[in-house]
Design a protein around this motif. Structure first.
Motif, PDB file in Angstrom:
ATOM      1  N   ILE A  18       1.149 -19.672  33.711  1.00 21.93           N
ATOM      2  CA  ILE A  18       2.015 -20.748  33.215  1.00 21.93           C
ATOM      3  C   ILE A  18       1.584 -21.258  31.839  1.00 21.93           C
ATOM      4  CG2 ILE A  18       2.860 -21.575  35.457  1.00 21.93           C
ATOM      5  CD1 ILE A  18       0.601 -23.650  35.428  1.00 21.93           C
ATOM      6  N   LEU A  19       0.397 -20.814  31.367  1.00 22.34           N
ATOM      7  CA  LEU A  19      -0.045 -21.242  30.026  1.00 22.34           C
ATOM      8  C   LEU A  19       0.004 -20.089  29.016  1.00 22.34           C
ATOM      9  CD1 LEU A  19      -3.103 -23.571  30.848  1.00 22.34           C
ATOM     10  CD2 LEU A  19      -0.682 -24.155  30.657  1.00 22.34           C
ATOM     11  N   LYS A  20       0.787 -19.058  29.346  1.00 26.28           N
ATOM     12  CA  LYS A  20       0.976 -17.949  28.400  1.00 26.28           C
ATOM     13  C   LYS A  20       1.511 -18.544  27.098  1.00 26.28           C
ATOM     14  CE  LYS A  20       3.176 -13.392  28.435  1.00 26.28           C
ATOM     15  NZ  LYS A  20       3.863 -13.519  27.149  1.00 26.28           N
ATOM     16  N   ASP A  21       1.031 -18.061  25.960  1.00 28.18           N
ATOM     17  CA  ASP A  21       1.430 -18.553  24.633  1.00 28.18           C
ATOM     18  C   ASP A  21       0.826 -19.922  24.288  1.00 28.18           C
ATOM     19  OD1 ASP A  21       3.020 -16.266  24.438  1.00 28.18           O
ATOM     20  OD2 ASP A  21       4.745 -17.299  25.312  1.00 28.18           O
ATOM     21  N   LYS A  22      -0.032 -20.473  25.134  1.00 29.78           N
ATOM     22  CA  LYS A  22      -0.720 -21.723  24.776  1.00 29.78           C
ATOM     23  C   LYS A  22      -2.091 -21.381  24.199  1.00 29.78           C
ATOM     24  CE  LYS A  22       2.362 -24.426  26.939  1.00 29.78           C
ATOM     25  NZ  LYS A  22       3.253 -25.359  26.268  1.00 29.78           N
ATOM     26  N   ILE A  23      -2.506 -22.169  23.213  1.00 29.58           N
ATOM     27  CA  ILE A  23      -3.806 -21.947  22.578  1.00 29.58           C
ATOM     28  C   ILE A  23      -4.682 -23.172  22.805  1.00 29.58           C
ATOM     29  CG2 ILE A  23      -4.987 -21.670  20.354  1.00 29.58           C
ATOM     30  CD1 ILE A  23      -2.568 -20.003  19.461  1.00 29.58           C
ATOM     31  N   ILE A  24      -5.899 -22.928  23.285  1.00 29.19           N
ATOM     32  CA  ILE A  24      -6.838 -24.007  23.583  1.00 29.19           C
ATOM     33  C   ILE A  24      -8.110 -23.777  22.772  1.00 29.19           C
ATOM     34  CG2 ILE A  24      -8.229 -25.084  25.400  1.00 29.19           C
ATOM     35  CD1 ILE A  24      -6.071 -24.110  27.405  1.00 29.19           C
ATOM     36  N   ILE A  25      -8.553 -24.818  22.098  1.00 28.04           N
ATOM     37  CA  ILE A  25      -9.791 -24.741  21.297  1.00 28.04           C
ATOM     38  C   ILE A  25     -10.900 -25.471  22.037  1.00 28.04           C
ATOM     39  CG2 ILE A  25     -10.901 -25.505  19.147  1.00 28.04           C
ATOM     40  CD1 ILE A  25      -8.249 -25.140  17.723  1.00 28.04           C
ATOM     41  N   THR A  26     -12.091 -24.861  22.109  1.00 25.57           N
ATOM     42  CA  THR A  26     -13.252 -25.599  22.620  1.00 25.57           C
ATOM     43  C   THR A  26     -14.111 -26.041  21.439  1.00 25.57           C
ATOM     44  OG1 THR A  26     -14.566 -23.586  22.919  1.00 25.57           O
ATOM     45  CG2 THR A  26     -13.359 -24.397  24.834  1.00 25.57           C
ATOM     46  N   LEU A  27     -14.478 -27.312  21.483  1.00 21.60           N
ATOM     47  CA  LEU A  27     -15.242 -27.932  20.398  1.00 21.60           C
ATOM     48  C   LEU A  27     -16.440 -28.620  21.046  1.00 21.60           C
ATOM     49  CD1 LEU A  27     -15.050 -28.507  17.364  1.00 21.60           C
ATOM     50  CD2 LEU A  27     -13.564 -30.445  17.863  1.00 21.60           C
ATOM     51  N   PHE A  28     -17.533 -27.861  21.234  1.00 20.60           N
ATOM     52  CA  PHE A  28     -18.697 -28.386  21.963  1.00 20.60           C
ATOM     53  C   PHE A  28     -19.844 -28.651  20.989  1.00 20.60           C
ATOM     54  CE2 PHE A  28     -18.172 -27.909  26.703  1.00 20.60           C
ATOM     55  CZ  PHE A  28     -16.802 -27.743  26.662  1.00 20.60           C
ATOM     56  N   LEU A  33      -4.753 -18.983  33.866  1.00 19.32           N
ATOM     57  CA  LEU A  33      -3.368 -19.439  33.692  1.00 19.32           C
ATOM     58  C   LEU A  33      -2.712 -18.813  32.461  1.00 19.32           C
ATOM     59  CD1 LEU A  33      -3.748 -23.199  34.696  1.00 19.32           C
ATOM     60  CD2 LEU A  33      -2.864 -21.317  36.078  1.00 19.32           C
ATOM     61  N   GLY A  34      -3.427 -17.880  31.815  1.00 19.89           N
ATOM     62  CA  GLY A  34      -2.809 -17.093  30.747  1.00 19.89           C
ATOM     63  C   GLY A  34      -2.980 -17.636  29.343  1.00 19.89           C
ATOM     64  N   ALA A  35      -3.773 -18.712  29.159  1.00 21.21           N
ATOM     65  CA  ALA A  35      -3.932 -19.289  27.816  1.00 21.21           C
ATOM     66  C   ALA A  35      -4.889 -18.449  26.969  1.00 21.21           C
ATOM     67  CB  ALA A  35      -4.457 -20.722  27.922  1.00 21.21           C
ATOM     68  N   GLU A  36      -4.761 -18.615  25.659  1.00 21.21           N
ATOM     69  CA  GLU A  36      -5.709 -18.009  24.717  1.00 21.21           C
ATOM     70  C   GLU A  36      -6.763 -19.057  24.373  1.00 21.21           C
ATOM     71  OE1 GLU A  36      -5.807 -14.955  23.386  1.00 21.21           O
ATOM     72  OE2 GLU A  36      -4.032 -14.314  24.493  1.00 21.21           O
ATOM     73  N   MET A  37      -8.038 -18.646  24.345  1.00 22.40           N
ATOM     74  CA  MET A  37      -9.120 -19.570  24.021  1.00 22.40           C
ATOM     75  C   MET A  37      -9.698 -19.260  22.651  1.00 22.40           C
ATOM     76  SD  MET A  37      -9.603 -21.594  26.599  1.00 22.40           S
ATOM     77  CE  MET A  37     -11.261 -22.259  26.584  1.00 22.40           C
ATOM     78  N   VAL A  38      -9.971 -20.303  21.883  1.00 22.69           N
ATOM     79  CA  VAL A  38     -10.663 -20.150  20.599  1.00 22.69           C
ATOM     80  C   VAL A  38     -11.897 -21.049  20.651  1.00 22.69           C
ATOM     81  CG1 VAL A  38     -10.510 -20.465  18.100  1.00 22.69           C
ATOM     82  CG2 VAL A  38      -8.477 -19.760  19.391  1.00 22.69           C
ATOM     83  N   HIS A  39     -13.073 -20.448  20.469  1.00 19.56           N
ATOM     84  CA  HIS A  39     -14.307 -21.237  20.492  1.00 19.56           C
ATOM     85  C   HIS A  39     -14.719 -21.548  19.070  1.00 19.56           C
ATOM     86  CE1 HIS A  39     -14.780 -20.571  24.703  1.00 19.56           C
ATOM     87  NE2 HIS A  39     -14.697 -19.266  24.536  1.00 19.56           N
ATOM     88  N   LEU A  40     -14.949 -22.810  18.795  1.00 14.52           N
ATOM     89  CA  LEU A  40     -15.466 -23.164  17.474  1.00 14.52           C
ATOM     90  C   LEU A  40     -16.983 -23.219  17.574  1.00 14.52           C
ATOM     91  CD1 LEU A  40     -14.075 -23.941  14.796  1.00 14.52           C
ATOM     92  CD2 LEU A  40     -14.946 -26.222  15.210  1.00 14.52           C
ATOM     93  N   ASP A  41     -17.657 -22.433  16.764  1.00 12.10           N
ATOM     94  CA  ASP A  41     -19.120 -22.463  16.767  1.00 12.10           C
ATOM     95  C   ASP A  41     -19.572 -23.641  15.922  1.00 12.10           C
ATOM     96  OD1 ASP A  41     -21.805 -22.129  16.632  1.00 12.10           O
ATOM     97  OD2 ASP A  41     -21.743 -19.977  16.205  1.00 12.10           O
ATOM     98  N   ALA A  53      -5.790 -27.244  37.236  1.00  6.31           N
ATOM     99  CA  ALA A  53      -4.777 -28.285  37.553  1.00  6.31           C
ATOM    100  C   ALA A  53      -4.660 -29.296  36.423  1.00  6.31           C
ATOM    101  CB  ALA A  53      -5.152 -28.966  38.866  1.00  6.31           C
ATOM    102  N   ILE A  54      -5.782 -29.637  35.796  1.00  2.00           N
ATOM    103  CA  ILE A  54      -5.760 -30.584  34.658  1.00  2.00           C
ATOM    104  C   ILE A  54      -4.996 -29.957  33.487  1.00  2.00           C
ATOM    105  CG2 ILE A  54      -7.185 -31.696  32.887  1.00  2.00           C
ATOM    106  CD1 ILE A  54      -9.404 -31.960  35.086  1.00  2.00           C
ATOM    107  N   LEU A  55      -5.298 -28.700  33.187  1.00  2.00           N
ATOM    108  CA  LEU A  55      -4.602 -28.010  32.078  1.00  2.00           C
ATOM    109  C   LEU A  55      -3.104 -27.917  32.362  1.00  2.00           C
ATOM    110  CD1 LEU A  55      -7.222 -25.207  31.309  1.00  2.00           C
ATOM    111  CD2 LEU A  55      -6.620 -27.136  29.811  1.00  2.00           C
TER     112      LEU A  55
END
Length: 289
Positions: free
Chosen positions: A33-43, A61-69, A282-284
């Motif tokens: 259900i999150l196909k075509d959604k982009i999520i960035i992690t900023l840790f 859920l099919g999202a794309e993840m981008v990790h920011l170093d 579930a949160i996403l």
């Protein structure tokens, strides 16, 4: 745009919806259900399990993840946090998952982004997804939590997990009792004690907290062994009582909880980790699907 900064950002009805979705996901009922959604992690603070948990949740859920170093990011070059967030936001992500050592950072960023901000832990302030997975774990075991008692044990003053759980579990009818040495107890209206044996016969659950060595400017307890002699959860303490044991991880073995109890069926630590993925799915779903 909806954000999750603190547990009280969601109403009881919204939380019940998240718990129901997590239950469905736990039974394998999920689509992309999150196909075509982009999520960035900023840790800005290290995290293995929270970051991995969010990543697995998003990918299921099919999202794309981008990790920011962050170690190599522009905040090291004098760019402010808000600049970083606004620049990332300008690229059009749907959510940014933020962890920061200072309380309040996710809230500030949420005022400058169109993306949903998810707080994955900010200083000693809040860790809402952890409290939601703890609530889920407790409800899976007990059903209704009204009238149940939980002792939160350890460095409560420096614990974002404790703060979020106190708010959330109290709202669902649990009585929260705080157990800590004097310098680890915040000012509170909740019942509190410095002695575990004092409350062990009346609680249904214990949440042991990680000893936060990195958040103390000086080592408050001369040694962790001293701390453990009073506050480690041991098989002697639990005996054959019907008490379940939670811990947000990573566990300091034989300081927070003994080896033997970590292997005990009353210990729910690995259940918490499994439940964490489903709760974060579930949160996403709620925030960006």
């Amino acid at each position: 745009m909806a954000h999750l900064i603190r547990t009280d950002d969601f109403t009881i009805e919204e939380i019940e919806g998240i718990l129901a979705d997590a239950k469905k996901f736990s039974q394998g009922g999920f689509e992309r259900i999150l196909k075509d959604k982009i999520i960035i992690t900023l840790f800005f603070e290290n995290s293995t399990r929270t970051k991995s948990s969010f990543e697995i949740a998003a990918k299921r859920l099919g999202a794309e993840m981008v990790h920011l170093d962050v170690a190599k990011s522009s905040t090291k070059k004098g760019e402010t946090l808000v600049d970083t967030a606004m620049n990332l936001d300008a690229m059009g992500p749907h959510a940014i998952i933020v962890r920061h050592q200072n309380a309040g950072v996710p809230k500030i960023l949420s005022k400058h982004t169109n993306a949903s901000i998810l707080n994955a832990g900010d200083g000693a302030h809040a860790h809402p997804s952890q409290a939601l997975l703890d609530l889920y774990t407790l409800k899976e075991h007990f059903g209704d939590l009204k009238g149940k008692k939980i002792a939160i044990v350890g460095d409560i003053k420096n614990s974002r997990v404790a703060n979020s759980n106190i708010e959330l579990l109290s709202r669902f009818g649990m009585e929260v009792i705080l157990v800590a040495p004097p310098h680890f107890l915040p000012k509170t209206s909740l019942r509190s004690t410095h002695f575990l044996p004092e409350i062990i016969d009346e609680v249904d659950a214990i949440m042991s907290l990680r000893t936060q060595t990195e958040r103390h400017s000086s080592q408050s307890y001369a040694s962790l062994k001293d701390y453990a002699s009073d506050f480690c959860i041991t098989e002697e303490l639990l005996g054959d009582r019907d008490i379940i044991l939670l811990h947000p991880g990573p566990v300091h073995r034989n300081i927070d909880i003994t080896d033997a109890l970590l292997d005990d069926k009353r210990c729910k630590v690995l259940d918490q980790v499994s439940n964490g993925v489903n709760i974060r799915m579930a949160i996403l779903k709620k925030l960006i699907a």
